[in-house]
Design an enzyme around this catalytic site. Structure first.
Site, PDB file in Angstrom:
ATOM      1  N   ASN A  39       0.836  -1.201   0.000  1.00 44.38           N
ATOM      2  CA  ASN A  39       0.000   0.000   0.000  1.00 44.38           C
ATOM      3  C   ASN A  39       0.873   1.254   0.000  1.00 44.38           C
ATOM      4  O   ASN A  39       0.639   2.193  -0.768  1.00 44.38           O
ATOM      5  CB  ASN A  39      -0.911   0.022   1.223  1.00 44.38           C
ATOM      6  CG  ASN A  39      -1.870  -1.140   1.282  1.00 44.38           C
ATOM      7  OD1 ASN A  39      -2.195  -1.748   0.258  1.00 44.38           O
ATOM      8  ND2 ASN A  39      -2.339  -1.464   2.473  1.00 44.38           N
ATOM      9  N   TYR A 108      -6.241 -15.661   7.930  1.00 50.89           N
ATOM     10  CA  TYR A 108      -4.984 -15.668   7.179  1.00 50.89           C
ATOM     11  C   TYR A 108      -4.473 -17.081   6.923  1.00 50.89           C
ATOM     12  O   TYR A 108      -4.598 -17.970   7.770  1.00 50.89           O
ATOM     13  CB  TYR A 108      -3.905 -14.905   7.947  1.00 50.89           C
ATOM     14  CG  TYR A 108      -4.160 -13.421   8.075  1.00 50.89           C
ATOM     15  CD1 TYR A 108      -3.712 -12.527   7.102  1.00 50.89           C
ATOM     16  CD2 TYR A 108      -4.838 -12.910   9.168  1.00 50.89           C
ATOM     17  CE1 TYR A 108      -3.940 -11.174   7.216  1.00 50.89           C
ATOM     18  CE2 TYR A 108      -5.071 -11.545   9.302  1.00 50.89           C
ATOM     19  CZ  TYR A 108      -4.630 -10.690   8.314  1.00 50.89           C
ATOM     20  OH  TYR A 108      -4.858  -9.346   8.430  1.00 50.89           O
ATOM     21  N   TRP A 109      -3.870 -17.259   5.747  1.00 51.75           N
ATOM     22  CA  TRP A 109      -3.135 -18.469   5.402  1.00 51.75           C
ATOM     23  C   TRP A 109      -1.798 -17.997   4.812  1.00 51.75           C
ATOM     24  O   TRP A 109      -1.708 -17.680   3.628  1.00 51.75           O
ATOM     25  CB  TRP A 109      -3.904 -19.296   4.374  1.00 51.75           C
ATOM     26  CG  TRP A 109      -5.182 -19.869   4.898  1.00 51.75           C
ATOM     27  CD1 TRP A 109      -5.375 -21.109   5.433  1.00 51.75           C
ATOM     28  CD2 TRP A 109      -6.462 -19.221   4.925  1.00 51.75           C
ATOM     29  NE1 TRP A 109      -6.691 -21.276   5.803  1.00 51.75           N
ATOM     30  CE2 TRP A 109      -7.384 -20.129   5.504  1.00 51.75           C
ATOM     31  CE3 TRP A 109      -6.930 -17.957   4.537  1.00 51.75           C
ATOM     32  CZ2 TRP A 109      -8.729 -19.815   5.687  1.00 51.75           C
ATOM     33  CZ3 TRP A 109      -8.261 -17.637   4.723  1.00 51.75           C
ATOM     34  CH2 TRP A 109      -9.145 -18.559   5.294  1.00 51.75           C
ATOM     35  N   ARG A 110      -0.767 -17.923   5.633  1.00 53.60           N
ATOM     36  CA  ARG A 110       0.486 -17.322   5.165  1.00 53.60           C
ATOM     37  C   ARG A 110       1.726 -18.067   5.649  1.00 53.60           C
ATOM     38  O   ARG A 110       2.848 -17.640   5.350  1.00 53.60           O
ATOM     39  CB  ARG A 110       0.560 -15.862   5.622  1.00 53.60           C
ATOM     40  CG  ARG A 110       0.808 -15.714   7.086  1.00 53.60           C
ATOM     41  CD  ARG A 110       0.580 -14.385   7.722  1.00 53.60           C
ATOM     42  NE  ARG A 110       0.840 -13.182   6.989  1.00 53.60           N
ATOM     43  CZ  ARG A 110       0.397 -11.989   7.388  1.00 53.60           C
ATOM     44  NH1 ARG A 110      -0.300 -11.880   8.497  1.00 53.60           N
ATOM     45  NH2 ARG A 110       0.674 -10.913   6.690  1.00 53.60           N
ATOM     46  N   ASN A 174       3.835  -0.947  13.026  1.00 54.60           N
ATOM     47  CA  ASN A 174       2.721  -1.785  12.581  1.00 54.60           C
ATOM     48  C   ASN A 174       2.677  -3.131  13.311  1.00 54.60           C
ATOM     49  O   ASN A 174       2.858  -4.189  12.706  1.00 54.60           O
ATOM     50  CB  ASN A 174       2.779  -1.991  11.072  1.00 54.60           C
ATOM     51  CG  ASN A 174       1.390  -2.171  10.470  1.00 54.60           C
ATOM     52  OD1 ASN A 174       0.380  -2.107  11.168  1.00 54.60           O
ATOM     53  ND2 ASN A 174       1.334  -2.392   9.173  1.00 54.60           N
ATOM     54  N   TYR A 175       2.395  -3.076  14.580  1.00 54.46           N
ATOM     55  CA  TYR A 175       2.425  -4.256  15.457  1.00 54.46           C
ATOM     56  C   TYR A 175       1.167  -5.098  15.288  1.00 54.46           C
ATOM     57  O   TYR A 175       0.050  -4.610  15.446  1.00 54.46           O
ATOM     58  CB  TYR A 175       2.561  -3.797  16.906  1.00 54.46           C
ATOM     59  CG  TYR A 175       2.443  -4.898  17.942  1.00 54.46           C
ATOM     60  CD1 TYR A 175       3.234  -6.035  17.868  1.00 54.46           C
ATOM     61  CD2 TYR A 175       1.549  -4.779  19.002  1.00 54.46           C
ATOM     62  CE1 TYR A 175       3.144  -7.041  18.811  1.00 54.46           C
ATOM     63  CE2 TYR A 175       1.455  -5.770  19.968  1.00 54.46           C
ATOM     64  CZ  TYR A 175       2.244  -6.907  19.870  1.00 54.46           C
ATOM     65  OH  TYR A 175       2.140  -7.896  20.819  1.00 54.46           O
ATOM     66  N   GLY A 239      -4.190  13.658  14.157  1.00 58.44           N
ATOM     67  CA  GLY A 239      -2.998  13.956  13.366  1.00 58.44           C
ATOM     68  C   GLY A 239      -1.791  13.182  13.848  1.00 58.44           C
ATOM     69  O   GLY A 239      -1.832  11.960  14.010  1.00 58.44           O
ATOM     70  N   ASP A 267      -0.621   3.458   6.299  1.00 59.56           N
ATOM     71  CA  ASP A 267       0.247   3.182   5.147  1.00 59.56           C
ATOM     72  C   ASP A 267       0.307   4.384   4.211  1.00 59.56           C
ATOM     73  O   ASP A 267       1.370   4.742   3.695  1.00 59.56           O
ATOM     74  CB  ASP A 267      -0.269   1.965   4.371  1.00 59.56           C
ATOM     75  CG  ASP A 267      -0.493   0.744   5.244  1.00 59.56           C
ATOM     76  OD1 ASP A 267       0.200   0.623   6.276  1.00 59.56           O
ATOM     77  OD2 ASP A 267      -1.360  -0.080   4.897  1.00 59.56           O
TER      78      ASP A 267
END
Length: 311
Positions: A39, A108-110, A174-175, A239, A267
């Protein structure tokens, strides 16, 4: 937003993009793709335009779906010369489930995704050598979380070498707790990145979830010992805060009356901020670019909104 006239900047964004399925369960499903770093790559290229070469660094399969997705990235202007093809693995997959109230949940499938094995690819050393000649390398907490521990250490060692070679390192925390063994493991890895990166693009809610910060002041106090050159702390509709050389500013954003979808808000903020930073604008202006872009994106549906939806 427009970019200043500067020599071409070379930006590498390391991460994972997955196949997206959305729609009615056991019914009609739509295919797409998504990923936090992808993104940012797409939005950064849109805003920076000819000012920057935005290269995406990941691994994908040799299947038709992988090829189709990569072609879409190329159509968006993202450079794909460092997208490695893995004959043994395919892209990861996630499914979006919507409940009766419109709330979304993800499945998810990763675990066997090609991106997980990026650092084991036979061509990765040539890629890493090339990246040492870039102006900026950007990655996120998810970029690190999906890797096996040994590969994660290898990537951090490379980033250390790249920084020594003059490359600027940018990190978005991005936890995502489900991707890590434990908070302690995440904290140990993030602490290395905090001390390594030149630009930290963090979100207060993530920092609070991982470290237990009660307020913005607490997060800044904790991070002070890391000596981050440029520290950004995003606070959603309020902000962001930016800090450099121990000087902190709050950069407010215009309130959005009709928030449709907050997917990719962070992102896209990162993309706007980095585009302005690459163009040489002041820190408060870079934060304003980030706020503006995120504010436009959240008024549309989906992570990557149509180009014509942005001003």
């Amino acid at each position: 937003m427009s970019s200043a006239c500067n020599p071409l900047k070379k930006v590498a964004i390391i991460g994972e993009c997955m196949v997206e399925l959305s729609g009615q369960l056991m019914g009609t499903m739509q295919q797409g793709f998504g990923g936090d770093t992808l993104n940012t790559a797409v939005y950064l290229k849109r805003v920076a335009g000819d000012m920057a070469q935005v290269s995406y660094v990941t691994a994908m399969g040799q299947d038709t779906l992988s090829q189709t997705i990569i072609a879409r990235w190329q159509q968006a202007g993202v450079d794909c010369q460092f997208v490695l093809r893995d004959p043994s693995h395919n892209p990861g997959l996630y499914l979006i489930e919507n409940d009766a109230n419109g709330e979304r949940s993800f499945h998810y499938w990763r675990s066997q995704a090609a991106a997980r094995y990026l650092l084991q690819h036979r061509d990765i050393e040539a890629v890493l050598a090339a990246l040492k000649g870039f102006d900026l390398i950007y990655l996120s907490g998810i970029s690190l979380a999906i890797l096996p521990a040994e590969d994660r250490s290898k990537l951090i060692a490379f980033l250390t070498q790249a920084k020594a070679a003059g490359v600027t390192i940018a990190f978005d925390g991005n936890y995502r707790a489900r991707l890590w063994q434990s908070p302690a493991e995440t904290q140990a890895v993030y602490q290395q990145l905090y001390q390594l990166c030149d630009i930290a693009l963090l979100t207060f809610d993530d920092e609070a979830a991982l470290w237990g910060d009660q307020h913005v002041e607490g997060a800044f106090a904790r991070l002070a010992s890391c000596n981050i050159d440029t520290l950004v702390l995003k606070v959603g509709g309020d902000g962001c805060y930016v800090e450099q050389a121990q000087q902190r500013q709050h950069i407010a954003t215009q309130k959005v009356a009709n928030v449709v979808d907050t997917t990719a808000a962070g992102d896209s903020f990162n993309a706007g901020f980095l585009a302005a930073w690459l163009a040489g604008y002041a820190l408060n202006q870079a934060a304003d670019w980030g706020n503006q872009l995120a504010g436009q994106v959240i008024q549309q549906t989906g992570a990557i909104v149509p180009t014509q939806a942005l001003q």
